[in-house]
Design an enzyme around this catalytic site. Sequence first.
Site, PDB file in Angstrom:
ATOM      1  N   ASP A   1      -6.098  41.482  16.830  1.00 30.65           N
ATOM      2  CA  ASP A   1      -5.862  40.346  16.967  1.00 30.65           C
ATOM      3  C   ASP A   1      -4.132  40.687  16.586  1.00 30.65           C
ATOM      4  OD1 ASP A   1      -8.053  38.612  17.439  1.00 30.65           O
ATOM      5  OD2 ASP A   1      -8.746  39.441  15.629  1.00 30.65           O
TER       6      ASP A   1
ATOM      7  N   ASP B   1     -15.049  33.872  20.667  1.00 28.93           N
ATOM      8  CA  ASP B   1     -14.305  34.383  19.341  1.00 28.93           C
ATOM      9  C   ASP B   1     -13.763  33.415  18.354  1.00 28.93           C
ATOM     10  OD1 ASP B   1     -12.371  36.154  18.071  1.00 28.93           O
ATOM     11  OD2 ASP B   1     -10.592  36.310  18.780  1.00 28.93           O
TER      12      ASP B   1
HETATM   13  C1  DX5 Z   1      -9.022  34.929  14.560  1.00 27.04           C
HETATM   14  C2  DX5 Z   1      -8.859  35.937  15.369  1.00 27.04           C
HETATM   15  C3  DX5 Z   1     -10.575  36.352  15.445  1.00 27.04           C
HETATM   16  C4  DX5 Z   1     -11.361  36.527  14.422  1.00 27.04           C
HETATM   17  C5  DX5 Z   1     -12.322  36.563  14.528  1.00 27.04           C
HETATM   18  O1  DX5 Z   1      -7.695  33.897  15.140  1.00 27.04           O
HETATM   19  O2  DX5 Z   1      -8.828  36.040  17.089  1.00 27.04           O
HETATM   20  O3  DX5 Z   1     -10.498  37.461  16.174  1.00 27.04           O
HETATM   21  O4  DX5 Z   1     -10.734  37.128  13.735  1.00 27.04           O
HETATM   22  O5  DX5 Z   1     -13.410  37.378  13.016  1.00 27.04           O
HETATM   23  P1  DX5 Z   1     -14.229  36.795  12.922  1.00 27.04           P
HETATM   24  O6  DX5 Z   1     -16.102  37.139  13.456  1.00 27.04           O
HETATM   25  O7  DX5 Z   1     -13.874  37.165  10.802  1.00 27.04           O
HETATM   26  O8  DX5 Z   1     -13.953  35.137  12.933  1.00 27.04           O
HETATM   27 ZN    ZN Z   2      -9.792  37.514  18.666  1.00 31.27          ZN
END
Ligand code: DX5
Ligand code: ZN
Length: 243
Positions: free
Chosen positions: A56, A201
């Site tokens: 990310d 996501d």
């Molecule tokens: C949010 C990100 C995601 C997120 C996923 O901006 O794109 O990839 O961090 O993590 P969890 O599963 O913790 O929501």
């Molecule tokens: Zn993400």
Amino acid sequence: AQESRGLGDVYKRQTLKCSKNKMTDVAVSILTVEQEEATHVFYNLETARPEYFHIDVMDGKFVENNNLELMKDYATTISHISNIPLDVHLMVENVEEIMDEYMDLLPDRITFHIEAISDSERIFNIIDELKSNGIKIGIAIKPNTKIEEIKPYLNYIHQVLVMTVEPGKGGQKLIPETLEKIKELRSFVDDNGIDIDIEADGGINKETAEDVRNAGTDVLVSGAFIINSENQREAVEIIRGTK
Ligand code: DX5
Ligand code: ZN
């Protein structure tokens, strides 16, 4: 007569719509991994066998947080120690610049946000550049962006990432309405014979994973739930739906 009945069955099977029936892949987001324990966590995650490491990338402009340096570091380390492919999610305004840096790491796919780019010529240029470097192309949409926005590009890309939380940070709660959008997109791509991965996501954990899979996804991203689990291999299987 018997033979033609057999052929008829085959024919019928082949003409069925190719709706999704393969196993769901898991992309583990390393966004919340602490720097001091990063290498150790990456080794553990490697043995949990997710299909992808989800990177990310945030620039402090498209979203508030800026983790450009840290994620580049993490992605580089992972590309050295692991052969699990990288799934890079760019939450940045200057897609071309950041994408160039990540192409050197030979990720499996790079996904950028449609909200970051208003001009479709620019989008097609990015698509061409990724394609000529042999990297799969993903376009992401935020919870309030309609699937109409990405329809013109579906035939040219490999993945649509549907955000199930507002982009910006890990560990948020999934927004249930986003599942309707996934279902709508699934029917649209199936009805039109478009072969594309739908990735979801944000907020995907033990409680929500099954609903997200049933909405018609191919790839589930999960961060906080897997990272904070004692048994990460089991956590990956729970998200995949094999446990
Ligand atoms: C949010 C990100 C995601 C997120 C996923 O901006 O794109 O990839 O961090 O993590 P969890 O599963 O913790 O929501
Ligand atoms: Zn993400």
